[in-house]
Design a protein around this motif. Structure first.
Motif, PDB file in Angstrom:
ATOM      1  N   LYS A   1      -1.847   2.947  23.451  1.00 16.00           N
ATOM      2  CA  LYS A   1      -3.011   3.819  23.344  1.00 16.00           C
ATOM      3  C   LYS A   1      -2.616   5.265  23.632  1.00 16.00           C
ATOM      4  O   LYS A   1      -3.034   6.191  22.947  1.00 16.00           O
ATOM      5  CB  LYS A   1      -4.104   3.362  24.303  1.00 16.00           C
ATOM      6  CG  LYS A   1      -5.412   4.083  24.116  1.00 16.00           C
ATOM      7  CD  LYS A   1      -6.532   3.388  24.844  1.00 16.00           C
ATOM      8  CE  LYS A   1      -7.858   3.864  24.316  1.00 16.00           C
ATOM      9  NZ  LYS A   1      -8.943   3.007  24.722  1.00 16.00           N
TER      10      LYS A   1
ATOM     11  N   ARG B   1      -1.721  -0.007  27.235  1.00 14.28           N
ATOM     12  CA  ARG B   1      -1.977   1.390  27.612  1.00 14.28           C
ATOM     13  C   ARG B   1      -0.932   2.318  27.009  1.00 14.28           C
ATOM     14  O   ARG B   1      -1.256   3.423  26.573  1.00 14.28           O
ATOM     15  CB  ARG B   1      -1.994   1.538  29.128  1.00 14.28           C
ATOM     16  CG  ARG B   1      -3.309   1.169  29.725  1.00 14.28           C
ATOM     17  CD  ARG B   1      -3.379   1.512  31.189  1.00 14.28           C
ATOM     18  NE  ARG B   1      -4.768   1.568  31.603  1.00 14.28           N
ATOM     19  CZ  ARG B   1      -5.182   1.284  32.814  1.00 14.28           C
ATOM     20  NH1 ARG B   1      -4.323   0.957  33.753  1.00 14.28           N
ATOM     21  NH2 ARG B   1      -6.461   1.358  33.110  1.00 14.28           N
TER      22      ARG B   1
ATOM     23  N   PRO C   1      -7.884  12.591  22.398  1.00 14.42           N
ATOM     24  CA  PRO C   1      -8.840  12.504  23.506  1.00 14.42           C
ATOM     25  C   PRO C   1      -8.927  11.110  24.135  1.00 14.42           C
ATOM     26  O   PRO C   1      -9.130  10.980  25.330  1.00 14.42           O
ATOM     27  CB  PRO C   1     -10.182  12.878  22.877  1.00 14.42           C
ATOM     28  CG  PRO C   1      -9.882  13.443  21.547  1.00 14.42           C
ATOM     29  CD  PRO C   1      -8.504  13.027  21.162  1.00 14.42           C
ATOM     30  N   LYS C   2      -8.775  10.055  23.314  1.00 16.08           N
ATOM     31  CA  LYS C   2      -8.830   8.700  23.862  1.00 16.08           C
ATOM     32  C   LYS C   2      -7.653   8.438  24.790  1.00 16.08           C
ATOM     33  O   LYS C   2      -7.804   7.758  25.809  1.00 16.08           O
ATOM     34  CB  LYS C   2      -8.868   7.663  22.738  1.00 16.08           C
ATOM     35  CG  LYS C   2     -10.181   7.622  22.008  1.00 16.08           C
ATOM     36  CD  LYS C   2     -10.204   6.527  20.977  1.00 16.08           C
ATOM     37  CE  LYS C   2     -11.542   6.486  20.268  1.00 16.08           C
ATOM     38  NZ  LYS C   2     -11.611   5.396  19.292  1.00 16.08           N
ATOM     39  N   ALA C   3      -6.496   8.970  24.456  1.00 17.05           N
ATOM     40  CA  ALA C   3      -5.322   8.801  25.311  1.00 17.05           C
ATOM     41  C   ALA C   3      -5.511   9.539  26.629  1.00 17.05           C
ATOM     42  O   ALA C   3      -5.167   9.023  27.699  1.00 17.05           O
ATOM     43  CB  ALA C   3      -4.066   9.305  24.600  1.00 17.05           C
ATOM     44  N   GLU C   4      -6.067  10.734  26.555  1.00 13.09           N
ATOM     45  CA  GLU C   4      -6.314  11.506  27.775  1.00 13.09           C
ATOM     46  C   GLU C   4      -7.338  10.795  28.661  1.00 13.09           C
ATOM     47  O   GLU C   4      -7.158  10.699  29.881  1.00 13.09           O
ATOM     48  CB  GLU C   4      -6.813  12.902  27.435  1.00 13.09           C
ATOM     49  CG  GLU C   4      -6.988  13.771  28.656  1.00 13.09           C
ATOM     50  CD  GLU C   4      -7.401  15.192  28.317  1.00 13.09           C
ATOM     51  OE1 GLU C   4      -7.969  15.843  29.199  1.00 13.09           O
ATOM     52  OE2 GLU C   4      -7.150  15.649  27.183  1.00 13.09           O
ATOM     53  N   ALA C   5      -8.381  10.259  28.057  1.00 11.07           N
ATOM     54  CA  ALA C   5      -9.402   9.533  28.816  1.00 11.07           C
ATOM     55  C   ALA C   5      -8.806   8.290  29.469  1.00 11.07           C
ATOM     56  O   ALA C   5      -9.130   7.958  30.615  1.00 11.07           O
ATOM     57  CB  ALA C   5     -10.569   9.154  27.905  1.00 11.07           C
ATOM     58  N   GLU C   6      -7.924   7.608  28.752  1.00 15.22           N
ATOM     59  CA  GLU C   6      -7.278   6.413  29.297  1.00 15.22           C
ATOM     60  C   GLU C   6      -6.387   6.769  30.488  1.00 15.22           C
ATOM     61  O   GLU C   6      -6.365   6.057  31.492  1.00 15.22           O
ATOM     62  CB  GLU C   6      -6.452   5.699  28.216  1.00 15.22           C
ATOM     63  CG  GLU C   6      -5.855   4.395  28.665  1.00 15.22           C
ATOM     64  CD  GLU C   6      -6.888   3.341  29.013  1.00 15.22           C
ATOM     65  OE1 GLU C   6      -6.624   2.529  29.926  1.00 15.22           O
ATOM     66  OE2 GLU C   6      -7.966   3.308  28.380  1.00 15.22           O
TER      67      GLU C   6
END
Length: 82
Positions: free
Chosen positions: A25, A22, A31-36
């Motif tokens: 990431k 994590r 955006p993928k980091a925010e979603a994670e």
């Protein structure tokens, strides 16, 4: 008692792997980091709620640890895919 210790030790080891994945990431940003990050918070809240309910209904601590391990393994598999 040994199975509880073994489950706790395994949970600690497996959790470190998920934390590393994590972190990588999220370090990439976007955006993928925010979603994670959002997913991580939602999962932690759900897991804490489930653990509380299990303990309040008389489940053993080993049951709760095993439940956390299943969630951690699922996260590990998902994060390893990309």
């Amino acid at each position: 008692m040994f199975s509880l210790f073994q489950n706790l030790a395994s949970l600690a080891f497996e959790s470190q792997q998920v934390i590393f994945l994590r972190t990588m990431k999220m370090a990439a940003g976007g955006p993928k980091a925010e979603a994670e990050a959002r997913l991580m918070v939602a999962e932690k809240l759900a897991a804490a709620e489930d653990a509380t309910m299990a303990l309040m209904s008389g489940k053993a601590v080993d049951h709760v640890v095993a439940s956390y391990r299943r969630r951690v393994r699922a996260n590990s598999r998902r994060l390893m895919k990309g």
